[in-house]
Design an enzyme around this catalytic site. Structure first.
Site, PDB file in Angstrom:
ATOM      1  N   ASN A   1      38.836  46.060   9.564  1.00  0.00           N
ATOM      2  CA  ASN A   1      38.160  46.471   8.594  1.00  0.00           C
ATOM      3  C   ASN A   1      36.875  46.299   8.563  1.00  0.00           C
ATOM      4  O   ASN A   1      36.231  45.146   8.685  1.00  0.00           O
ATOM      5  CB  ASN A   1      38.834  45.635   7.477  1.00  0.00           C
ATOM      6  CG  ASN A   1      38.326  45.889   6.131  1.00  0.00           C
ATOM      7  OD1 ASN A   1      37.654  46.766   5.903  1.00  0.00           O
ATOM      8  ND2 ASN A   1      38.517  45.115   5.036  1.00  0.00           N
ATOM      9  N   TRP A   2      36.071  47.449   9.027  1.00  0.00           N
ATOM     10  CA  TRP A   2      34.593  47.204   8.897  1.00  0.00           C
ATOM     11  C   TRP A   2      33.925  47.153   7.721  1.00  0.00           C
ATOM     12  O   TRP A   2      32.588  46.817   7.732  1.00  0.00           O
ATOM     13  CB  TRP A   2      34.145  48.519   9.731  1.00  0.00           C
ATOM     14  CG  TRP A   2      34.547  48.700  11.295  1.00  0.00           C
ATOM     15  CD1 TRP A   2      35.076  47.758  11.848  1.00  0.00           C
ATOM     16  CD2 TRP A   2      34.194  49.604  12.182  1.00  0.00           C
ATOM     17  NE1 TRP A   2      35.363  48.283  13.099  1.00  0.00           N
ATOM     18  CE2 TRP A   2      34.871  49.447  13.515  1.00  0.00           C
ATOM     19  CE3 TRP A   2      33.532  51.138  11.927  1.00  0.00           C
ATOM     20  CZ2 TRP A   2      34.638  50.339  14.485  1.00  0.00           C
ATOM     21  CZ3 TRP A   2      33.309  51.848  13.160  1.00  0.00           C
ATOM     22  CH2 TRP A   2      34.129  51.332  14.433  1.00  0.00           C
ATOM     23  N   LYS A   3      34.639  47.298   6.529  1.00  0.00           N
ATOM     24  CA  LYS A   3      33.888  46.830   5.355  1.00  0.00           C
ATOM     25  C   LYS A   3      32.908  47.766   5.285  1.00  0.00           C
ATOM     26  O   LYS A   3      32.815  49.111   5.632  1.00  0.00           O
ATOM     27  CB  LYS A   3      33.518  45.426   5.152  1.00  0.00           C
ATOM     28  CG  LYS A   3      34.815  44.689   5.470  1.00  0.00           C
ATOM     29  CD  LYS A   3      34.651  43.304   4.932  1.00  0.00           C
ATOM     30  CE  LYS A   3      35.847  42.428   5.094  1.00  0.00           C
ATOM     31  NZ  LYS A   3      35.809  40.984   4.676  1.00  0.00           N
TER      32      LYS A   3
ATOM     33  N   HIS B   1      42.252  44.697  -1.630  1.00  0.00           N
ATOM     34  CA  HIS B   1      41.590  43.674  -0.787  1.00  0.00           C
ATOM     35  C   HIS B   1      40.733  42.639  -1.865  1.00  0.00           C
ATOM     36  O   HIS B   1      40.444  43.365  -2.931  1.00  0.00           O
ATOM     37  CB  HIS B   1      40.280  44.317   0.165  1.00  0.00           C
ATOM     38  CG  HIS B   1      39.910  43.608   0.904  1.00  0.00           C
ATOM     39  ND1 HIS B   1      38.916  42.376   0.560  1.00  0.00           N
ATOM     40  CD2 HIS B   1      40.138  43.203   2.364  1.00  0.00           C
ATOM     41  CE1 HIS B   1      38.518  41.799   1.712  1.00  0.00           C
ATOM     42  NE2 HIS B   1      39.126  42.336   2.714  1.00  0.00           N
TER      43      HIS B   1
ATOM     44  N   GLU C   1      45.615  37.388   3.385  1.00  0.00           N
ATOM     45  CA  GLU C   1      44.202  36.993   3.370  1.00  0.00           C
ATOM     46  C   GLU C   1      43.707  36.080   2.250  1.00  0.00           C
ATOM     47  O   GLU C   1      43.493  36.330   1.276  1.00  0.00           O
ATOM     48  CB  GLU C   1      43.275  38.344   3.401  1.00  0.00           C
ATOM     49  CG  GLU C   1      43.627  39.432   4.358  1.00  0.00           C
ATOM     50  CD  GLU C   1      42.511  40.489   4.374  1.00  0.00           C
ATOM     51  OE1 GLU C   1      42.178  40.356   5.588  1.00  0.00           O
ATOM     52  OE2 GLU C   1      41.928  40.791   3.469  1.00  0.00           O
TER      53      GLU C   1
ATOM     54  N   GLY D   1      35.812  35.474   6.214  1.00  0.00           N
ATOM     55  CA  GLY D   1      34.216  35.552   6.378  1.00  0.00           C
ATOM     56  C   GLY D   1      33.619  34.209   6.417  1.00  0.00           C
ATOM     57  O   GLY D   1      32.352  33.780   6.507  1.00  0.00           O
TER      58      GLY D   1
ATOM     59  N   SER E   1      39.029  35.358   9.025  1.00  0.00           N
ATOM     60  CA  SER E   1      38.241  34.568   9.981  1.00  0.00           C
ATOM     61  C   SER E   1      38.958  34.495  11.595  1.00  0.00           C
ATOM     62  O   SER E   1      38.834  33.693  12.144  1.00  0.00           O
ATOM     63  CB  SER E   1      37.629  33.158   9.848  1.00  0.00           C
ATOM     64  OG  SER E   1      36.780  33.160   8.990  1.00  0.00           O
TER      65      SER E   1
HETATM   66  P1  13P Z   1      36.969  38.205   8.365  1.00  0.00           P
HETATM   67  O1  13P Z   1      37.749  38.607   9.641  1.00  0.00           O
HETATM   68  O2  13P Z   1      35.535  38.560   8.452  1.00  0.00           O
HETATM   69  O3  13P Z   1      37.028  36.913   7.742  1.00  0.00           O
HETATM   70  O4  13P Z   1      37.493  39.352   7.228  1.00  0.00           O
HETATM   71  C1  13P Z   1      38.619  39.436   6.886  1.00  0.00           C
HETATM   72  C2  13P Z   1      38.843  40.563   5.872  1.00  0.00           C
HETATM   73  O5  13P Z   1      38.398  40.445   4.907  1.00  0.00           O
HETATM   74  C3  13P Z   1      39.840  41.638   6.616  1.00  0.00           C
HETATM   75  O6  13P Z   1      40.111  42.618   5.581  1.00  0.00           O
END
Ligand code: 13P
Length: 251
Positions: free
Chosen positions: A5-7, A95, A164, A170, A208
């Site tokens: 997920n590159w956001k 999300h 999640e 993060g 993470s």
């Molecule tokens: P991180 O891997 O940066 O913690 O993010 C997880 C996430 O939100 C994936 O959708």
């Protein structure tokens, strides 16, 4: 099943570099149990899709969001539009960043899942608790509530759940893999009890995940893969995680 997920990250240069590094490191083209996916910002879908085709890679492209029937708002993308692009067959829904920043509640998320299912787009439904809820032992209650939107829905085996925990996203903090395993079993049981077809979904862990800790999650029976944010932005790291997944799940 491993999903990036590159956001709100990426650029043409980054994508070029990402694929150069990914293909050097990934073993056996990443052929794995389930599939490998990338959810880039929509504006870069063509770059990502073309790189996959050019390099003949075993990767699917995924939408980070969908409008949902009642949310045809400025900036949003509908299922019809996703279907017009060959690039999309999966979509992330619910999300926590959207639940929190865009006030998406269960009703909105339910609309989005419904729209996905009606258009043969496979939803990846994200659920998870806050740190406070976790500390107070409310995790299962919160997850059960978030999963309740699936009641009376024609759930198919195209549904995937991503667990999640909000506090792990993060933050560099992760729950104990054994606890994650127990939660995943719980999620499968809840969905199975809701599903008229007795379907247990694939459940991914997200929060993470890195190439250093992924093995500890993949070693758990009910962890079917990962949804990865930060660590997915580097092609080498992502390829390493795909390799670890394949090795660990074959044991
Ligand atoms: P991180 O891997 O940066 O913690 O993010 C997880 C996430 O939100 C994936 O959708």
């Amino acid at each position: 099943m491993i999903v990036a997920n590159w956001k709100c990250n990426g650029s043409k240069a980054m994508i070029d570099e990402w694929f150069q590094s990914y293909k050097k490191v990934v073993k056996n083209n990443g052929i794995c149990d389930g599939f490998i996916g990338i959810a880039p910002p929509t504006i870069f879908i063509n770059e990502v899709y073309n790189q996959i085709k050019k390099n003949n890679l075993n990767i699917d492209t995924i939408s980070q969001d969908i409008a949902g029937y009642t949310r045809k708002f400025t900036g949003a993308i509908s299922a019809d539009m996703l279907l017009e692009s060959d690039a999309y067959s999966f979509c992330i829904v619910g999300h926590s960043e959207r639940r929190i920043s865009y006030n998406e509640d269960n009703k909105i998320i339910q609309d989005k899942i419904r729209e996905c299912l009606s258009c043969d787009i496979n939803p990846i439904l994200c659920i998870g608790e806050t740190e406070e809820e976790n500390k107070h032992g409310k995790t299962k209650e919160i997850l059960e509530n978030q999963l309740s939107i699936l009641v009376n829905m024609a759930i198919t085996d195209s549904l995937t759940i991503a667990y999640e925990p909000i506090w792990a996203i993060g933050s560099g903090k992760t729950p104990n893999p054994k606890d994650v395993n127990e939660i995943h079993k719980f999620i499968k049981d809840v969905v199975q009890s809701i599903s008229t077809k007795n379907l247990a979904p694939l459940v991914l862990y997200g929060g993470s995940v890195t190439d250093k800790n992924s093995e500890s999650f993949f070693g758990e029976e009910f962890v079917d893969g990962a949804l990865i944010g930060g660590a997915s932005l580097d092609g080498t790291t992502f390829a390493k995680i795909v390799n670890i997944f394949n090795t660990t799940k074959k044991l």
